[in-house]
Scaffold this active site. Structure first.
Site, PDB file in Angstrom:
ATOM      1  CE  LYS A 199       0.283   4.936   2.145  1.00  0.00           C
ATOM      2  NZ  LYS A 199       1.197   5.984   2.664  1.00  0.00           N
ATOM      3  CE  LYS A 213      -0.332   0.996   3.690  1.00  0.00           C
ATOM      4  NZ  LYS A 213      -0.123   2.841   4.241  1.00  0.00           N
TER       5      LYS A 213
HETATM    6  C1  PBG Z   1       3.111   6.736   5.840  1.00  0.00           C
HETATM    7  C2  PBG Z   1       1.868   5.532   6.000  1.00  0.00           C
HETATM    8  C3  PBG Z   1       0.425   5.056   6.395  1.00  0.00           C
HETATM    9  C4  PBG Z   1       0.091   3.996   6.683  1.00  0.00           C
HETATM   10  C5  PBG Z   1       0.690   3.584   6.485  1.00  0.00           C
HETATM   11  N1  PBG Z   1       2.762   4.830   6.235  1.00  0.00           N
HETATM   12  C6  PBG Z   1      -0.554   6.343   6.399  1.00  0.00           C
HETATM   13  C7  PBG Z   1      -0.560   6.922   5.414  1.00  0.00           C
HETATM   14  O1  PBG Z   1      -0.318   7.001   3.696  1.00  0.00           O
HETATM   15  O2  PBG Z   1      -1.822   8.152   5.410  1.00  0.00           O
HETATM   16  C8  PBG Z   1      -1.438   3.300   6.271  1.00  0.00           C
HETATM   17  C9  PBG Z   1      -1.040   1.993   7.697  1.00  0.00           C
HETATM   18  C10 PBG Z   1      -2.429   1.361   7.913  1.00  0.00           C
HETATM   19  O3  PBG Z   1      -3.108   2.037   7.622  1.00  0.00           O
HETATM   20  O4  PBG Z   1      -2.318   0.617   8.691  1.00  0.00           O
HETATM   21  N2  PBG Z   1       2.978   7.401   4.560  1.00  0.00           N
END
Ligand code: PBG
Length: 321
Positions: free
Chosen positions: A190, A244
């Site tokens: 991520k 992601k």
């Molecule tokens: C929370 C989380 C996030 C997303 C999914 N879970 C945001 C972040 O890490 O700040 C992002 C999903 C998206 O942008 O569609 N930890």
């Protein structure tokens, strides 16, 4: 080369990848209250819905053949605290939502995010002390969060926090408490991405976030590191992994898929969704076509499934509706 492209049936016959409704996982935003439906302004077509409305939305998705949803809570600032204690309240919004979905649609898979950002007054995925994100202290809270979600009936725990060692700790906690059947889909690779902006609006964490998430989420410049992240999460017991964001990271997805052999998902994140919607709203792009092309690209890159806000729209198109 053109002979194989000359007719529709022939193109379909030789197609190497096919996007199916079963590939789509639908992220849904939940809000407190009754009879509430609030549009998310930076994500046209996406709404936050109250728990009583959820069964209706999930019914639509299930009818179209969507197999699973992932639930995210919108949290007001008055329930955000430095210790993020609402994360492990067995009656928090997510737990209520899980119970509602499971009661109405026991056959639909329910996936829950594990991370503290909806509940932390600093907007971070972990606990913060003196401006630093604490790793091991955070993991203790994440385990408690995973346990209340599992107790509510969640099928898949999806840690998105990027602390080190959390997958193993959550696996142990689940096993110890009798949740051996609850799976873990790890947000393994991520990235610290600016493409999460609209999501943070949707869950109400954008305004409160202090600083950025670069000390725990990955640097967009790296992909060897993604393989290490994924490898560690697999060793720790992840059943499925995720890359992601999605569209800008298809190279990472491909490397993960070629290196490991477990189900690999991609998250077509909020900013990617918003870009296509914004261009379409200006008549600059044909939304349906670019959306299906983007989702097909995930399949070509090796995704076993895609988390996408366009899941219902895509399912309708795939079914010819
Ligand atoms: C929370 C989380 C996030 C997303 C999914 N879970 C945001 C972040 O890490 O700040 C992002 C999903 C998206 O942008 O569609 N930890």
């Amino acid at each position: 080369m053109r002979r194989n492209r000359s007719q529709v049936w022939l193109r379909d016959l030789v197609a190497e990848n096919r996007l199916a409704v079963e590939d789509l996982i639908w992220p849904v935003f939940v809000i407190a209250g009754d009879d509430e439906r609030q549009p998310v302004l930076s994500m046209p077509g996406v709404e936050r819905v109250s728990v009583d409305q959820l069964a209706t939305d999930v019914a639509i998705a299930a009818e179209l053949g969507i197999l699973a949803v992932t639930l995210f809570p919108y949290t007001e600032s008055n329930i955000k605290t430095p210790d993020a204690r609402e994360a492990y309240n067995p009656d928090n919004l997510v737990c209520q939502a899980v119970r509602a979905v499971k009661e109405a649609h026991p056959g639909v898979g329910v996936i829950c995010d594990v991370a503290l950002d909806p509940y932390n007054s600093d907007g971070h995925d972990g606990l913060v002390r003196d401006g630093r994100i604490l790793n091991d202290e955070t993991i203790e809270v994440l385990c408690r969060q995973a346990l209340v979600q599992a107790a509510a009936g969640c099928d898949v725990i999806a840690p998105s926090d990027m602390m080190d060692g959390r997958v193993g700790a959550i696996r142990d906690a689940l096993d110890t408490e009798g949740y051996q059947d609850v799976s873990i889909m790890s947000y393994a690779a991520k990235y610290a991405s600016a493409f999460y902006g609209p999501f943070r609006d949707a869950v109400g964490s954008g305004g409160v976030l202090k600083g950025d998430k670069k000390t725990y989420q990955m640097d967009p410049a790296n992909s060897d590191e993604a393989l290490r992240e994924v490898g560690l999460d697999i060793e720790e017991g992840a059943d499925m992994v995720m890359v992601k964001p999605g569209l800008l990271y298809l190279d990472v997805l491909r490397r993960v898929k070629e290196t490991f052999d477990l189900p690999t998902f991609a998250y077509n994140v909020s900013g990617e969704y918003a870009m296509l919607k914004a261009a379409a709203a200006n008549d600059w792009l044909d939304y349906d076509r670019v959306m299906i092309e983007a989702l097909t690209a995930f399949k070509r890159a090796g995704a076993n499934g895609i988390l996408t806000y366009a899941a219902v729209e895509a399912a309708r198109l795939l079914k010819g509706e």
